[in-house]
Structures are given as C-alpha cells and as structure tokens.
Write a protein that holds these residues in place. Structure first.
Motif, PDB file in Angstrom:
ATOM      1  N   GLY A 195       0.868  -1.184   0.086  1.00 15.98           N
ATOM      2  CA  GLY A 195       0.140   0.034  -0.199  1.00 15.98           C
ATOM      3  C   GLY A 195       0.744   1.333   0.083  1.00 15.98           C
ATOM      4  N   THR A 196       1.931   1.394   0.911  1.00 14.69           N
ATOM      5  CA  THR A 196       2.718   2.284   0.969  1.00 14.69           C
ATOM      6  C   THR A 196       3.453   2.812  -0.600  1.00 14.69           C
ATOM      7  N   PHE A 197       3.825   1.562  -0.859  1.00 17.50           N
ATOM      8  CA  PHE A 197       4.488   1.770  -2.246  1.00 17.50           C
ATOM      9  C   PHE A 197       3.435   2.416  -3.452  1.00 17.50           C
ATOM     10  N   GLY A 198       2.451   1.781  -3.359  1.00 20.11           N
ATOM     11  CA  GLY A 198       1.567   2.650  -4.229  1.00 20.11           C
ATOM     12  C   GLY A 198       1.067   4.118  -4.083  1.00 20.11           C
ATOM     13  N   LEU A 199       1.067   4.469  -2.582  1.00 17.28           N
ATOM     14  CA  LEU A 199       0.676   5.713  -2.141  1.00 17.28           C
ATOM     15  C   LEU A 199       1.809   6.613  -2.810  1.00 17.28           C
ATOM     16  N   LEU A 200       2.996   6.323  -2.386  1.00 20.82           N
ATOM     17  CA  LEU A 200       4.195   7.017  -2.659  1.00 20.82           C
ATOM     18  C   LEU A 200       4.318   7.095  -4.240  1.00 20.82           C
ATOM     19  N   ALA A 201       4.147   6.009  -4.968  1.00 16.01           N
ATOM     20  CA  ALA A 201       4.708   6.318  -6.443  1.00 16.01           C
ATOM     21  C   ALA A 201       3.428   7.270  -6.965  1.00 16.01           C
ATOM     22  N   THR A 202       2.142   7.179  -6.630  1.00 12.98           N
ATOM     23  CA  THR A 202       1.286   8.010  -7.046  1.00 12.98           C
ATOM     24  C   THR A 202       1.586   9.415  -6.769  1.00 12.98           C
ATOM     25  N   ALA A 203       1.970   9.769  -5.333  1.00 10.58           N
ATOM     26  CA  ALA A 203       2.043  11.064  -4.922  1.00 10.58           C
ATOM     27  C   ALA A 203       3.496  11.689  -5.819  1.00 10.58           C
ATOM     28  N   VAL A 204       4.430  10.700  -5.466  1.00 11.96           N
ATOM     29  CA  VAL A 204       5.716  11.626  -6.373  1.00 11.96           C
ATOM     30  C   VAL A 204       5.678  11.733  -7.766  1.00 11.96           C
ATOM     31  N   GLY A 205       4.909  10.489  -8.400  1.00  7.41           N
ATOM     32  CA  GLY A 205       4.928  10.423  -9.938  1.00  7.41           C
ATOM     33  C   GLY A 205       3.933  11.618 -10.342  1.00  7.41           C
ATOM     34  N   SER A 206       3.078  12.132  -9.659  1.00  8.92           N
ATOM     35  CA  SER A 206       2.105  13.011 -10.035  1.00  8.92           C
ATOM     36  C   SER A 206       2.435  14.447  -9.954  1.00  8.92           C
ATOM     37  N   GLN A 207       3.709  14.516  -9.463  1.00 12.58           N
ATOM     38  CA  GLN A 207       4.273  16.035  -9.042  1.00 12.58           C
ATOM     39  C   GLN A 207       4.904  16.926 -10.211  1.00 12.58           C
ATOM     40  N   GLY A 208       4.582  18.008 -10.366  1.00 13.73           N
ATOM     41  CA  GLY A 208       5.166  18.984 -11.191  1.00 13.73           C
ATOM     42  C   GLY A 208       6.484  19.257 -10.656  1.00 13.73           C
ATOM     43  N   TRP A 209       7.623  18.885 -11.143  1.00 14.33           N
ATOM     44  CA  TRP A 209       8.950  19.375 -10.635  1.00 14.33           C
ATOM     45  C   TRP A 209       9.193  20.948 -10.675  1.00 14.33           C
ATOM     46  N   GLU A 210       8.578  21.401 -11.880  1.00 12.60           N
ATOM     47  CA  GLU A 210       8.823  22.829 -12.164  1.00 12.60           C
ATOM     48  C   GLU A 210       8.378  23.649 -10.720  1.00 12.60           C
ATOM     49  N   ALA A 211       7.138  23.100 -10.265  1.00 15.24           N
ATOM     50  CA  ALA A 211       6.638  23.858  -9.196  1.00 15.24           C
ATOM     51  C   ALA A 211       7.426  23.597  -7.780  1.00 15.24           C
ATOM     52  N   ILE A 212       8.078  22.390  -7.715  1.00 10.76           N
ATOM     53  CA  ILE A 212       8.651  22.233  -6.638  1.00 10.76           C
ATOM     54  C   ILE A 212      10.070  23.163  -6.548  1.00 10.76           C
ATOM     55  N   LYS A 213      10.661  23.251  -7.857  1.00 12.76           N
ATOM     56  CA  LYS A 213      11.961  24.268  -7.950  1.00 12.76           C
ATOM     57  C   LYS A 213      11.565  25.422  -7.563  1.00 12.76           C
TER      58      LYS A 213
END
Ligand code: ASP
Length: 411
Positions: A195-213
C-alpha cells in the motif's frame, strides 16, 4: 525482515519509481497509476479506514470503563488538552521564526496575478465543538464524525463504570471486540508495504517538478520547522517529562509515522498509531485509546507549522508587513485552525484561508502553494500523529507516577 523495515523500503522504492517515471517516461505514469499504484494504495487505505470507527468506539469505551474513576478521566483530559495547546503554540512560533529568518517569499518571482484559490467554506471551529454531542450516535459512526464518536464512547464507558457488575457481560463483549480489532490491525499491516509503495508512487509520480523548484525555499522552511519541532519539542518533552529515551521513542513509533506519511491522514492512520503506541511504546490501552483519537482530531502541530510559514510566505510575496498584533492574531487563529482541521488529506490548506483572512492577507495566495502541498501534507501528517503519541507517553508516565506515589504513601 521486520515489517517496519519492509515499509521503509517500500516507501523509498515508491518514491524512486515515481521520480524515474516522472523524469524518463511521463506518458507511462497514467496507465501505471490507474492499474497498479492507485489500486494498491486504495486497497490499503480502505482496509485501515475500515477499522477506524470500530476501534475508536471499542477502545475509548473500554479505556474509560477501565479507568474506573471519572475524576481520573478529567485529570487525563486536562493534561492532554494542555499538552496539545502548548505544543501547537510552540509549533506555530517555530514556523514563524524560521519564515522570518529565511524569508522564502522574497527570493525568486511568484505569479501573484494568476494565483487563485476558491476558499471552500471551512467548518466554524466553535460550531464543531457545540455539535460535539451526537443527536444520533449511529449517524455519527456512519459519517465518521470523530468528536461525536469520542463523546458517545466516553458516555458508554462512564455508564459501564457506574453500573459495575450489572454490565459485566457488555464489558466482556467490548474487551473481545477490542481484541479482535487489534488482531485485524496487525493483519492489515501485512499489506502496508504494498500500500505505501502504491501511495508514494502516485504522490511522487504526479508531481510537477517545476513547481517544486519554484517553491523550494518555502518547502525547506516548512520541513526544517517540522524537523526542529519533532526533535526539540517532542524529543525534549518525552525525555524531560516522561524520562524516556527520545531515540527509542522515535524508533518505536516509526512504523506509524511511515503510514501517516504515505496516507496523509491522521484519522486513517489511527488504528496503526494506537497499536504501535501500545505495543512499542508501552502506553496503557486506557490512556492511548483516549489521547490518540482526540489528538488525531484536534492536535495538528505539523499543520499549524505549515499555516504559520505559509502566512508569512504569502505576506512576503504580496509585500505586506505584519505588525506584532497581527502576528499574535496569526498564532491564535492558527491554533484554532489546526484544531478545526480534520485528520484527512489537504484540509490544513483549506483552514489556512481562515488564518489569512484574520490578518487581511489575500486568500488567493494559497494558489501559490497548493501545487506542492501534497508532499508537505505527508510529512506534516507524520508530525501530527507523533505529537499525539508523545502526549500519550507523557500522560501515561505521569499517571504511573501518581500510582507509585500513592502506593508508597499507603505502605
Ligand atoms: N493531512 C493532515 C492530517 O491528516 C491534515 C492537514 O494538515 O491537511 O493530519
């Protein structure tokens, strides 16, 4: 391999997979997310959420009945609420100081013209407390209204104490129900790594890295404040007030922290945080079952930190100088806002609107931080539930001391 090790490996693997897909195969994210990551995460989330209402009901009822003395409940309640209020205030102050020192809103350029945020109607905190008594307890359970459920369970536990042997059968039944729920938590936890693998992959995979920068410095300030609060406030209070080794405390509670991190929900993590506090931190069931559900509902230090930092960040971006009086208002409203924040993902941001309006800052500023809030929500939820566990450990210790004292006095 220990379960907590497996969960940590799964968290890291989920994050790495999310980053790699984001960087090298963004088009593969949607199908993988739909057919693999989201289902894995959803199954785990539903499994633990399934246990929240029965666990809260059984354990609080039993806990209150087990205390045997209504005065003791009042004393534990007063200690718990005081700890919650003091630590939440400290949390906001740490957030404010760091935001003032590092000034995340003065570096880089922020698109304030296009920033917008539709402020949802936040539940008025006063009303939530007025509605604490459930007119219909079954409805409270069906809707998962935590505060109402807590009040109802306290009443039932109190009644059982008062009626004594007349309700022995019911007491036994509750005990068995509680036993059964704890067994089920352990069972469900076996699925946690997937479950935690799936939740993390979704959360991190859907991030826009430009916004994070663009928001990097703001994120660093929030993370730093969360870190300092955990180590200094929780670690310090556990060491000084409960005379327990803080490293053991964090190590013991780590499995719950990782689940809080991946679910971003204090409420959903509740079955696991209670189980872990009772097993690994040796908090008696009667105390854990009262302090932790209450904390998951009203004690959100991580959320308060984000609200403090975000307020100063938005003031800096919009070039508004906050007076000392305005800062005091921020502290007071952020305490209220974090109390009113429900233990589910993202609500802290909705309640931030209340803090901003209290000092006349534009609510649209939330639009600047919304894109990266998902990641911060994970971390602050871990901090939120750690605060509840620290309180449970401290209250347990002080109650144990009282018992020791009265035994020595009567000897
Ligand atoms: N997700 C947080 C929690 O459940 C609440 C929030 O800050 O949004 O504890």
């Amino acid at each position: 391999m220990k379960l907590s090790t497996k969960i940590i490996i799964a968290l890291i693997a989920g994050a790495v997979v999310g980053v790699l897909i984001n960087a090298f195969a963004p088009s593969a994210f949607a199908p993988l997310d739909k057919y693999l990551f989201t289902p894995l995460g959803q199954i785990f989330l539903s499994l633990i959420k399934m246990l929240v209402v029965p666990i809260v009901f059984f354990s609080i009822t039993l806990g209150v009945a087990g205390l045997g003395d209504p005065k003791k409940l009042g004393r534990i309640g007063a200690k718990t609420v005081s700890y919650f209020l003091v630590t939440t205030t400290i949390a906001i102050i740490i957030g404010l100081i760091l935001a003032y020192a590092i000034k995340p809103g003065t570096f880089g350029s922020f698109d304030t013209k296009n920033a917008s945020f539709e402020a949802e109607k936040a539940p008025p905190v006063g009303e939530t407390f007025l509605n604490m008594i459930p007119v219909n307890p079954i409805q409270a359970m069906a809707e998962g209204n935590m505060l109402q459920l807590i009040v109802f369970s306290i009443f039932i536990g109190f009644g059982i104490t008062m009626l004594g042997s007349k309700t022995k059968g019911l007491y036994n039944l509750l005990e068995q129900g509680n036993e059964l729920m704890m067994y089920l938590v352990n069972l469900v936890m076996k699925f946690a790594p997937y479950g935690t693998f799936g939740l993390l992959a979704t959360a991190v995979g859907s991030q826009g890295w430009e916004a994070i920068k663009a928001m990097g410095l703001y994120m660093i300030v929030v993370v730093l404040a969360l870190f300092i609060h955990s180590i200094v406030t929780y670690g310090g209070s556990v060491a000084l007030m409960a005379r327990r080794n803080p490293i053991e405390f964090f190590k013991g509670f780590a499995p719950a922290m990782t689940v809080g991190f991946s679910t971003s929900s204090s409420n959903a993590t509740l079955p696991i945080s209670m189980n872990v506090a009772q097993k690994n931190l040796r908090v008696p069931e009667s105390i854990s079952s009262f302090v932790q559900p209450l904390g998951a509902t009203i004690n959100m230090d991580g959320t308060a930190i984000m609200q403090g930092v975000a307020t100063i960040f938005i003031a800096q971006v919009y070039g508004v100088d906050l007076s000392l009086g305005a800062l005091v208002t921020v502290v007071l409203t952020a305490v209220l806002a974090s109390i009113g924040t429900a233990g589910v993902p993202g609500v802290g941001l909705i309640m931030l609107a209340m803090v901003l309006s209290s000092v006349g800052l534009p609510v649209a500023g939330i639009g600047l931080i919304i894109g990266i809030d998902r990641l911060l929500d994970m971390l602050r939820t871990s901090v939120n539930i750690t605060g509840d566990a620290a309180c449970a450990v401290i209250v347990a210790e002080s109650e144990a001391k009282r018992i020791d004292k009265s035994v020595t006095q009567s000897a």
